[in-house]
Design an enzyme around this catalytic site. Structure first.
Site, short mmCIF file in Angstrom:
data_model
loop_
_atom_site.label_atom_id
_atom_site.label_comp_id
_atom_site.label_asym_id
_atom_site.label_seq_id
_atom_site.Cartn_x
_atom_site.Cartn_y
_atom_site.Cartn_z
N GLY A 13 47.89 38.47 36.83
CA GLY A 13 48.73 39.56 36.32
C GLY A 13 50.21 39.23 36.36
O GLY A 13 50.94 39.50 35.40
N ASP A 34 49.13 48.28 39.11
CA ASP A 34 48.21 47.71 40.09
C ASP A 34 48.09 48.71 41.22
O ASP A 34 49.00 49.49 41.46
CB ASP A 34 48.74 46.37 40.62
CG ASP A 34 47.63 45.49 41.20
OD1 ASP A 34 47.00 45.90 42.20
OD2 ASP A 34 47.41 44.38 40.67
N ILE A 117 39.99 40.50 31.09
CA ILE A 117 40.17 39.20 31.72
C ILE A 117 39.30 39.11 32.97
O ILE A 117 38.86 38.03 33.38
CB ILE A 117 41.65 39.01 32.11
CG1 ILE A 117 42.54 39.07 30.86
CG2 ILE A 117 41.88 37.73 32.89
CD1 ILE A 117 43.98 39.46 31.14
N THR A 118 39.04 40.26 33.59
CA THR A 118 38.33 40.32 34.87
C THR A 118 36.93 39.72 34.76
O THR A 118 36.14 40.12 33.91
CB THR A 118 38.21 41.79 35.34
OG1 THR A 118 39.51 42.37 35.36
CG2 THR A 118 37.60 41.88 36.72
N HIS A 177 31.73 33.18 28.62
CA HIS A 177 32.88 32.72 29.41
C HIS A 177 32.48 32.33 30.83
O HIS A 177 33.21 32.58 31.77
CB HIS A 177 33.96 33.82 29.41
CG HIS A 177 35.23 33.42 30.13
ND1 HIS A 177 35.97 32.32 29.78
CD2 HIS A 177 35.87 33.98 31.18
CE1 HIS A 177 37.03 32.22 30.58
NE2 HIS A 177 36.98 33.22 31.45
N MET A 227 45.18 30.83 33.34
CA MET A 227 44.57 32.07 32.82
C MET A 227 45.65 33.02 32.34
O MET A 227 45.48 33.70 31.32
CB MET A 227 43.72 32.73 33.91
CG MET A 227 42.96 33.96 33.45
SD MET A 227 41.75 33.66 32.15
CE MET A 227 42.44 34.70 30.86
#
Length: 312
Positions: A13, A34, A117-118, A177, A227
Site C-alpha cells: 500500500g 487502513d 491485490i490481496t 495468480h 507488487m
C-alpha cells in the site's frame, strides 16, 4: 479522478501510494485507508511531494470516508505470506478482510473500478464478485484481479535471459495468480525464441517468483515493492481508460465467457466502463496448451472456495 487505496499502511500500500502520488494525472485525488492508526501520517508524509495530486489518509474500522466519490479502488489490505505459509493459511485471514472492504465499496462507490491485490487473488476476486452480487451492484467489467506482477516479472526475466531491454518486452500472462495457474505466453514474444529447457525453467521461475522473494527476505516480508509497481501500472491504466484514452491494454484476472474458468487472466482493453473488450489469448504452443489444461482444475477449485465463502 479519485483513486482510493485500501490497505495503504502496508508494504504494498505504501509503495503503491507513493507511485500514484507521483504519477496520477494533475488534479487527481488520492485517498488512503487502513485500519492502522499510522495511515493519516502516511498521507501527510506523501503530501510533501510536490505533485498536483491531493492526498488524504483515514484510519479505523470505517473505510467510507476514503471511498466517497472514488472512481478506482485498489485493495491491498491483508496479511503477507511468510516462509512456510501456503495459500490456505492466507485465505483464512484475508477472505474476511476482502469481504468486509468490498461490502463498504458496494455501499459507498458501487460504480467504481475495483482492483484486488490481496492474495490469494484467484479466490479473493471470486469473494468480491459474490459480495457485489449480493448487494445488487456487480458488474463484471468493473472488477479486476491484479496479475500485473506476473507480467512485469516475465518481462524482466525474459530480458535478463535474452540480453534485451526489459521495457521493450511485453509478455502476456494468462490463467490465474498463483503457482501453476500463472501461464506466461512465451511463444508470443516477437523475435524471441527459447529452447525447451529454457521454456520450462523460465515458466517455473515466473510461477515461483513470489516464493523467491519471500525466501530472500528471510521472514521479513513478501514482494511489496514490485507488487506496488505492478498495482500502480494497472491502476494508472484503469484511470487512462476512464479518461477516454484509446487502446489501453493490460492483462488482468476478470470474469469472462467462462470458456476456461469463471475468472481468468487475459489481455483486456480498458475504457470508460472498465473492461471494454476481452481480447483473444491467441495461439498457444503445445507446451502452453498442456500447461493451460493442467491448471484449470486448480483454478476452478480456487474460485469455488471464494464463492462458497460468501454463499454458504
Amino acid at each position: 479522478m479519485k483513486v482510493a487505496v485500501l490497505g495503504a499502511a502496508g508494504g504494498i500500500g505504501q509503495a503503491l501510494a507513493l507511485l500514484l502520488k507521483t504519477q496520477l494525472p494533475s488534479g487527481s485525488e488520492l485517498s488512503l485507508y487502513d485500519i492502522a492508526p499510522v495511515t493519516p501520517g502516511v498521507a501527510v508524509d506523501l503530501s510533501h511531494i510536490p505533485t498536483e495530486v491531493k492526498i488524504k489518509g483515514f484510519a479505523g474500522e470505517d473505510a467510507t470516508p476514503a471511498l466517497e466519490g472514488a472512481n478506482v479502488v485498489l485493495i491491498s489490505a491483508g496479511v503477507a505470506r511468510k516462509p512456510g505459509m501456503d495459500r490456505s493459511d492466507l485465505f483464512n485471514i484475508n477472505a474476511g478482510i476482502v469481504r468486509n472492504l468490498v461490502e463498504q465499496v458496494a455501499k459507498t462507490c458501487p460504480k467504481s473500478l475495483i482492483g484486488i491485490i490481496t492474495n490469494p487473488v484467484n479466490t479473493t476476486v471470486a469473494i468480491a464478485a459474490e459480495v457485489l452480487k449480493k448487494a445488487g451492484v456487480y458488474d463484471k467489467n468493473r472488477l479486476f484481479g491484479v496479475t500485473t506482477l506476473d507480467v512485469i516479472r516475465s518481462n524482466t526475466f525474459v530480458a535478463e535471459l535474452k540480453g534485451k531491454k526489459p521495457q521493450e518486452i511485453e509478455v502476456p500472462v494468462i490463467g490465474g495468480h498463483s503457482g501453476v495457474t500463472i501461464l506466461p505466453l512465451l511463444s508470443q514474444i516477437p523475435g524471441v525464441n527459447f529452447t525447451d529447457g529454457e521454456l520450462a525453467a523460465l515458466t517455473k521461475r515466473i510461477q515461483n517468483a513470489g516464493t523467491e522473494v519471500v525466501e530472500a527476505k528471510a521472514g521479513g516480508g513478501s514482494a511489496t515493492l514490485s507488487m506496488g509497481q505492478a498495482a500502480a501500472r494497472l491502476g494508472l491504466s484503469l484511470v487512462r481508460g476512464l479518461q477516454g484514452e484509446s487502446d489501453v491494454v493490460e492483462c488482468a484476472y476478470v470474469e469472462g465467457d467462462g470458456k476456461y474458468a469463471r475468472f481468468f487472466a487475459q489481455p483486456v482493453r480498458l475504457g470508460k466502463n472498465g473492461v471494454e473488450e476481452r481480447l483473444n489469448i491467441g495461439e498457444l504452443s503445445d507446451f502452453e496448451q498442456k500447461a493451460l489444461e493442467g491448471m484449470l482444475d486448480v483454478l476452478r477449485k480456487d474460485i469455488e472456495l471464494g464463492e462458497k465463502f460468501i454463499n454458504n
